[in-house]
Design an enzyme around this catalytic site. Structure first.
Site, PDB file in Angstrom:
ATOM      1  N   MET A  12       0.696  -1.303   0.008  1.00 27.28           N
ATOM      2  CA  MET A  12       0.036   0.013  -0.037  1.00 27.28           C
ATOM      3  C   MET A  12       1.068   1.069  -0.039  1.00 27.28           C
ATOM      4  O   MET A  12       1.831   1.451   0.720  1.00 27.28           O
ATOM      5  CB  MET A  12      -0.840   0.013   1.323  1.00 27.28           C
ATOM      6  CG  MET A  12      -1.886   1.138   1.231  1.00 27.28           C
ATOM      7  SD  MET A  12      -2.988   1.102   0.023  1.00 27.28           S
ATOM      8  CE  MET A  12      -4.189   0.009   0.639  1.00 27.28           C
ATOM      9  N   ASP A  13       0.849   2.012  -1.114  1.00 24.57           N
ATOM     10  CA  ASP A  13       1.322   3.267  -1.071  1.00 24.57           C
ATOM     11  C   ASP A  13       0.782   4.381  -0.178  1.00 24.57           C
ATOM     12  O   ASP A  13      -0.270   4.819  -0.456  1.00 24.57           O
ATOM     13  CB  ASP A  13       1.825   3.615  -2.604  1.00 24.57           C
ATOM     14  CG  ASP A  13       2.749   2.678  -3.301  1.00 24.57           C
ATOM     15  OD1 ASP A  13       3.044   1.991  -2.628  1.00 24.57           O
ATOM     16  OD2 ASP A  13       2.826   2.957  -4.421  1.00 24.57           O
ATOM     17  N   LYS A  40       6.178  -3.004  -6.467  1.00 21.77           N
ATOM     18  CA  LYS A  40       6.724  -3.396  -7.899  1.00 21.77           C
ATOM     19  C   LYS A  40       6.210  -4.588  -8.346  1.00 21.77           C
ATOM     20  O   LYS A  40       5.876  -4.633  -9.650  1.00 21.77           O
ATOM     21  CB  LYS A  40       8.244  -3.283  -7.640  1.00 21.77           C
ATOM     22  CG  LYS A  40       9.021  -2.126  -7.329  1.00 21.77           C
ATOM     23  CD  LYS A  40      10.606  -2.145  -7.293  1.00 21.77           C
ATOM     24  CE  LYS A  40      11.140  -1.270  -6.716  1.00 21.77           C
ATOM     25  NZ  LYS A  40      10.667   0.303  -7.108  1.00 21.77           N
ATOM     26  N   ALA A  42       3.250  -5.842  -7.754  1.00 25.64           N
ATOM     27  CA  ALA A  42       1.860  -5.784  -8.011  1.00 25.64           C
ATOM     28  C   ALA A  42       1.653  -4.874  -9.493  1.00 25.64           C
ATOM     29  O   ALA A  42       1.002  -4.954 -10.188  1.00 25.64           O
ATOM     30  CB  ALA A  42       1.191  -5.226  -6.921  1.00 25.64           C
ATOM     31  N   ASN A 183      17.720   0.542 -14.101  1.00 28.00           N
ATOM     32  CA  ASN A 183      17.834   1.762 -14.489  1.00 28.00           C
ATOM     33  C   ASN A 183      19.487   2.080 -14.090  1.00 28.00           C
ATOM     34  O   ASN A 183      20.253   1.294 -13.875  1.00 28.00           O
ATOM     35  CB  ASN A 183      16.987   2.764 -13.731  1.00 28.00           C
ATOM     36  CG  ASN A 183      17.159   2.867 -12.223  1.00 28.00           C
ATOM     37  OD1 ASN A 183      18.178   2.386 -11.883  1.00 28.00           O
ATOM     38  ND2 ASN A 183      16.116   3.004 -11.497  1.00 28.00           N
ATOM     39  N   GLY A 216      12.763   9.831 -18.606  1.00 26.91           N
ATOM     40  CA  GLY A 216      12.119  10.674 -19.624  1.00 26.91           C
ATOM     41  C   GLY A 216      13.088  10.544 -20.832  1.00 26.91           C
ATOM     42  O   GLY A 216      12.625  10.861 -22.176  1.00 26.91           O
ATOM     43  N   ASP A 241       3.405  12.422 -11.847  1.00 32.74           N
ATOM     44  CA  ASP A 241       4.098  11.491 -10.439  1.00 32.74           C
ATOM     45  C   ASP A 241       4.941  10.231 -11.454  1.00 32.74           C
ATOM     46  O   ASP A 241       4.140   9.466 -12.231  1.00 32.74           O
ATOM     47  CB  ASP A 241       2.895  10.908  -9.771  1.00 32.74           C
ATOM     48  CG  ASP A 241       3.396  10.106  -8.656  1.00 32.74           C
ATOM     49  OD1 ASP A 241       4.532   9.732  -8.584  1.00 32.74           O
ATOM     50  OD2 ASP A 241       2.358   9.413  -8.189  1.00 32.74           O
ATOM     51  N   THR A 243       6.200   7.657 -10.033  1.00 34.09           N
ATOM     52  CA  THR A 243       6.221   6.561  -9.320  1.00 34.09           C
ATOM     53  C   THR A 243       5.522   5.444 -10.202  1.00 34.09           C
ATOM     54  O   THR A 243       4.658   5.812 -10.667  1.00 34.09           O
ATOM     55  CB  THR A 243       5.396   6.677  -8.004  1.00 34.09           C
ATOM     56  OG1 THR A 243       5.721   8.042  -7.251  1.00 34.09           O
ATOM     57  CG2 THR A 243       5.530   5.362  -6.870  1.00 34.09           C
ATOM     58  N   ASP A 247       8.083   0.127 -13.280  1.00 35.95           N
ATOM     59  CA  ASP A 247       7.087  -0.996 -13.224  1.00 35.95           C
ATOM     60  C   ASP A 247       6.282  -1.034 -14.510  1.00 35.95           C
ATOM     61  O   ASP A 247       5.829  -2.296 -15.143  1.00 35.95           O
ATOM     62  CB  ASP A 247       6.220  -0.844 -12.151  1.00 35.95           C
ATOM     63  CG  ASP A 247       7.193  -1.159 -10.727  1.00 35.95           C
ATOM     64  OD1 ASP A 247       8.380  -1.525 -10.693  1.00 35.95           O
ATOM     65  OD2 ASP A 247       6.564  -0.348  -9.817  1.00 35.95           O
TER      66      ASP A 247
HETATM   67  O1  RIB Z   1       8.179   1.225  -8.141  1.00 35.34           O
HETATM   68  C1  RIB Z   1       7.244   1.885  -7.493  1.00 35.34           C
HETATM   69  C2  RIB Z   1       6.840   1.047  -6.326  1.00 35.34           C
HETATM   70  O2  RIB Z   1       7.903   1.024  -5.491  1.00 35.34           O
HETATM   71  C3  RIB Z   1       5.881   1.507  -5.202  1.00 35.34           C
HETATM   72  O3  RIB Z   1       4.360   1.307  -5.732  1.00 35.34           O
HETATM   73  C4  RIB Z   1       6.309   1.117  -4.002  1.00 35.34           C
HETATM   74  O4  RIB Z   1       5.318   0.319  -3.146  1.00 35.34           O
HETATM   75  C5  RIB Z   1       7.391   0.652  -4.051  1.00 35.34           C
HETATM   76  O5  RIB Z   1       7.391  -0.522  -4.042  1.00 35.34           O
HETATM   77 NA    NA Z   2       1.067   7.337 -12.383  1.00 38.93          NA
END
Ligand code: RIB
Ligand code: NA
Length: 301
Positions: A12-13, A40, A42, A183, A216, A241, A243, A247
């Protein structure tokens, strides 16, 4: 239909938007807080499922409120959860994320993810045997990652190793993975190598295609037919974002691998670009039709 198995983490983020990153001992006022489904493993599973793959996940959740929400979220994406354990005596994984100045900072507490076992991987043997590709990252115990690499090798199923978050890799793993997707930072940590200049060295040691993601700027890749690193430029978008962009890239790469590496990398870059236009790791991950429309639009431009 492309079949993908993901062996990895579910978190859960806990996302906080701030004007800048706080220093040690400093308190800042942020502008927004939200919980978002992540991890990552999920995230890669969701990215692949939205792009039309049949996805099976191997992982672990606590039997807590976050665990219930995360389980339902994955089920809603059509992901097979037969190999996701629910632990009675452990909480679900979490990630505290600060988003500021177009960057993020993340602290992950693995909790249940630290208890994804090699036995679970063995139990998923049938799914893995019939998969077109397996995806694995480093947010679960390393012996479980190794079990996935070895089972994939034994069953002649490609295993994409996304060495994130960054840590040093056992040298022998390089000959077990079918593809490596670091990366720049992960490449340097995993192999003590210097990004693009040491690509050839990595290839030589890895005996497998390597795809280096560069945010980018897109991605660099090399394989037998592209021994000199080839560049896939990134797709310019307004980033909200970042994040989960990596993934999204990995999930898409697995889905399109059968179209050949250059095409898979191109589509993965496009999917990752779309993902950063919305908040949350899984927000913005495109459905197949959305990705196709974006690619058509960008090739016309
Ligand atoms: O790669 C992004 C993910 O890294 C996030 O969703 C967080 O949960 C971390 O695991
Ligand atoms: Na996003």
């Amino acid at each position: 239909m492309t079949r993908i198995v993901v062996v990895g983490s579910i978190n859960m983020d806990l996302v906080t938007l701030a004007p800048r990153f706080p220093g040690p001992g400093e308190t800042l006022l942020g502008s927004r807080f939200l919980t978002a489904h992540g991890g990552k493993g999920a995230n890669q599973a969701v990215a692949a499922a939205r792009l039309g793959a049949s996805v099976s996940m191997v992982g672990a959740l606590g039997r807590d409120a976050f665990g219930d929400q995360l389980y339902q979220g994955l089920a809603k994406e059509g992901i097979d959860l037969a190999h996701v354990a629910r632990l009675e005596d452990e909480g679900s994984g979490s990630a505290s994320i600060t988003v500021a100045e177009g960057e993020n900072q993340i602290i992950v507490v693995p909790a249940a993810n630290a208890r994804v076992t090699p036995t679970q991987v063995e139990a998923a043997r049938d799914a893995i045997r019939h998969a077109d590709a397996v995806l694995v990252q480093l947010e679960i115990p390393l012996d479980t990652v190794e079990a996935a690499l070895r089972l994939g090798r034994r069953e002649s199923v490609p295993v994409i190793l996304n060495p994130a978050p960054a840590q040093k890799l056992p040298a022998e793993w390089l000959s077990l993975a079918s593809h490596l997707t670091p990366n720049q930072h992960e490449l340097a940590t995993a192999l003590s190598a210097d990004a693009v200049t040491d690509f050839r060295e990595l290839m030589r040691r890895a005996h497998c295609p390597v795809v280096l993601t560069r945010g980018g700027e897109g991605a660099w890749y090399c394989d037998d037919t592209h021994p000199a690193p080839a560049h896939q430029p990134g797709f310019a978008v307004a980033a909200i974002d970042t994040t989960g962009a990596g993934d999204t890239f990995n999930g898409a790469l697995a889905v399109f691998l059968h179209e050949g590496l250059p095409q898979a990398v191109r589509k993965a870059c496009a999917a990752a670009a779309l993902s950063v236009t919305k908040l949350g790791a899984q927000g913005g991950m495109p459905q197949q039709a959305e990705l196709d429309a974006f690619l058509t639009d960008r090739s016309r431009a």
